[in-house]
Write an enzyme that holds these catalytic residues in place. Structure first.
Site, PDB file in Angstrom:
ATOM      1  N   ASN A   1       2.623 -27.334   7.471  1.00 23.56           N
ATOM      2  CA  ASN A   1       1.538 -26.562   6.855  1.00 23.56           C
ATOM      3  C   ASN A   1       1.699 -25.045   6.989  1.00 23.56           C
ATOM      4  OD1 ASN A   1       0.791 -26.176   9.519  1.00 23.56           O
ATOM      5  ND2 ASN A   1      -1.214 -27.147   9.332  1.00 23.56           N
TER       6      ASN A   1
ATOM      7  N   HIS B   1       0.368 -20.910  11.704  1.00 24.41           N
ATOM      8  CA  HIS B   1      -0.574 -21.093  12.808  1.00 24.41           C
ATOM      9  C   HIS B   1      -1.276 -19.764  12.985  1.00 24.41           C
ATOM     10  CE1 HIS B   1      -2.109 -21.926  16.892  1.00 24.41           C
ATOM     11  NE2 HIS B   1      -1.794 -20.660  17.108  1.00 24.41           N
TER      12      HIS B   1
ATOM     13  N   LYS C   1       5.847 -21.018  10.449  1.00 23.34           N
ATOM     14  CA  LYS C   1       6.496 -22.212  10.981  1.00 23.34           C
ATOM     15  C   LYS C   1       7.858 -22.470  10.317  1.00 23.34           C
ATOM     16  CE  LYS C   1       2.135 -24.393  12.326  1.00 23.34           C
ATOM     17  NZ  LYS C   1       1.287 -25.599  12.182  1.00 23.34           N
TER      18      LYS C   1
ATOM     19  N   ARG D   1      -7.688 -16.755   9.595  1.00 22.51           N
ATOM     20  CA  ARG D   1      -7.985 -18.187   9.464  1.00 22.51           C
ATOM     21  C   ARG D   1      -8.468 -18.504   8.044  1.00 22.51           C
ATOM     22  NH1 ARG D   1      -7.083 -21.037  13.546  1.00 22.51           N
ATOM     23  NH2 ARG D   1      -8.459 -22.770  12.991  1.00 22.51           N
TER      24      ARG D   1
END
Length: 142
Positions: free
Chosen positions: A113, A116, A10, A86
């Site tokens: 954060n 993704h 991000k 993940r």
């Protein structure tokens, strides 16, 4: 099972110049970055990609954040790539993420954060095709 998953680094990762460090976490986990590119999302693209969250209170701030600067989109490949990525990303809220995960170690807050990752095989296929053309994907198999 050998899988592919989408990863997005991000805008906070690019702005803070920690792309290499995040990629090291990915590669040290055994996942392989098989294709990546930098892009700048339009508001329309970001809204389409995150449409599932449209009714959530965080939708507008998420879109604002995702269009605030360049992102890096990647296709990762490896055994159980979706669940493994993940796991190394950590919980969405970095305060709840386990030490040694990307979000625990690098994320500033729940909004910024860092990463993704696809949450299912179906979503991985859809998300990869959102960012990569058939031509780009064909080159991976050729």
């Amino acid at each position: 099972m050998l899988e592919k998953t989408l990863s997005i680094l991000k805008p906070d990762v690019i702005k803070r110049n920690i792309t290499g460090q995040v990629n090291s976490y990915i590669e040290n986990s055994g996942l392989k970055i098989i294709i990546q590119k930098m892009c700048l999302l339009t508001r329309c693209q970001a809204e389409e990609f995150y449409a599932i969250h449209k009714s959530q209170h965080f939708f507008v701030p998420l879109i604002d954040f995702m269009v605030s600067g360049p992102i890096i989109v990647q296709v990762l490949q490896g055994e159980n790539a979706i669940s493994l990525y993940r796991e190394i990303m950590g919980a969405t809220d970095p305060k709840k993420a386990s030490p040694g995960t990307i979000r625990a170690d690098f994320a500033e807050n729940i909004d910024a954060n860092c990463v993704h990752g696809s949450d299912s095989l179906d979503n991985a296929m859809r998300e990869i095709r959102f960012f990569f053309s058939d031509y780009e994907l064909l080159a991976l198999n050729g």
